[in-house]
Design an enzyme around this catalytic site. Sequence first.
Site, mmCIF file in Angstrom:
data_model
loop_
_atom_site.group_PDB
_atom_site.id
_atom_site.type_symbol
_atom_site.label_atom_id
_atom_site.label_comp_id
_atom_site.label_asym_id
_atom_site.label_seq_id
_atom_site.Cartn_x
_atom_site.Cartn_y
_atom_site.Cartn_z
ATOM 1 N N LYS A 207 0.816 -1.220 0.000
ATOM 2 C CA LYS A 207 0.000 0.000 0.000
ATOM 3 C C LYS A 207 0.847 1.267 0.000
ATOM 4 O O LYS A 207 1.901 1.312 0.628
ATOM 5 C CB LYS A 207 -0.881 0.022 1.256
ATOM 6 N N GLY B 82 -13.855 -5.214 5.776
ATOM 7 C CA GLY B 82 -14.822 -5.708 6.753
ATOM 8 C C GLY B 82 -15.176 -7.177 6.620
ATOM 9 O O GLY B 82 -16.033 -7.681 7.336
#
Lengths: 290, 204
Positions: free
Chosen positions: A79, A212
């Site tokens: 990332k 999630g």
Amino acid sequence: MENRYDLNKNLAQMLKGGVIMDVTTPEQAKIAEDAGACAVMALERIPADIRAAGGVSRMSDPSMIRGIQRAVSIPVMAKVRIGHFVEAQILEAMEIDFIDESEVLSPADDVFHIDKRKFSVPFVCGAKNLGEALRRISEGASMIRTKGEPGTGDIIQAVRHMRMINQQIRRIQSMREDELYEEAKNLQVPYELVCNVCKDGKLPVVNFAAGGIATPADASLMMQLGAEGVFVGSGIFKSSDPKKRAQAIVKAVTNYNDPSILVVVSENLGEAMVGINEEEIELLMAQRGL
Amino acid sequence: MNVGVLAIQGDFAEHQKALQLVGVSSFEIRKLSDLQQSLDALILPGGESTVIGHLLHETQLFSPLKTMIDNDLPVWGTCAGMILLARTIEDEQKSYFGKIPITVKRNAFGRQLGSFHMTGTCSGIGEIPMTFIRAPFIKDAEEEVQILSSVNGYGVAATYRNVLVTSFHPELTDDLQVLKYFLQRSQENARENMSQFFAVPAFA
């Protein structure tokens, strides 16, 4: 460069039907690979810990990423902060397989995303609606994922984003040709991309679910809602039995339409990550980078 | 003709789309019960070979598919599929179906920055577009393996008995020549099996 972009979209196609797992050490990367991950995301702290620790979070230490590159044969992603093109240059120089310009890290630029067309390595970006997805694609993203709400173990936002993107695609498909100009204006995206979506009924790049996902059922839910694969961040290594849960989620993605298999893989997984409900969250990462 | 496409992970949908374009019916193989259908040929798609290899065992598809391949069911493996069909994988102890006596090297052209596209010649097929994505190549092959195409001196397409392997992905391009070549070979194979079956004179 066009050729490079095609090759990068092709790599995303190879990941379809797979699970991409967040890992923080070479050992975790190996567990993920053995469990059947189609790629790993190398990062210093998983989103749940980033959320707990607070403060600014940045690209990971190159030596840590290199350790993971050496440990596995599957693609390695990492990332960078939204808009931080120098972090991206560093990862490209390390021959990373995929860069995630991610809202999980603290944004470096509150206006501009990275001009991803300047890079040879592929980028994946988060989106919570079709406008965001197409803007990232026009900036050069080779793959899209829902933003969801990382580090929460709460699936509601990923569901919302996936439904939103697909609803908006269906709406465009029902439009007359002359209405597409107005739609491009409303979505603040290039007209050509709107035309592509209208013609194909899907995004021009692969679309995964993220943010999630904590259980095999969550993964299967996202697949049935139209995701082409899933990212699992905190859900695996924040649970009591990561190896077993990783394997279970991989199987759930392959057999997402088969409840009898989902029963078997959902059994005896131990504790899932504890999770936080969206109302309890102070920091909404999905609001970063529009 | 009915072609089974292994649909555990990877670009199986692209293979099915290409099959549809040439008017050949196909079905997805995800679990054991999918093998109740009869198949005339099998395609192992591109994807991550470690994932597909792992799930082949988890889904218990491995043994029945291996038996079919060993019994000369025509099979084509692209990229990851090539690794699954190779007898030896460099620097690794284990292999998967092991049907074609070649040694393959994983990610032989490097990471994603080493992925490339070119036009090349495949013997018996002609000039075709070739897309290599973190592709393997053939490092060694036994004599009876026929290498159809090479890049930098390493095999990237080969045949051996019922097996066709390609390092590259014809299914990612609009070019259908390799698929047609595979289907034609499969048909010939089916005819040979039929002639064996009918070898006993009908009016003896």
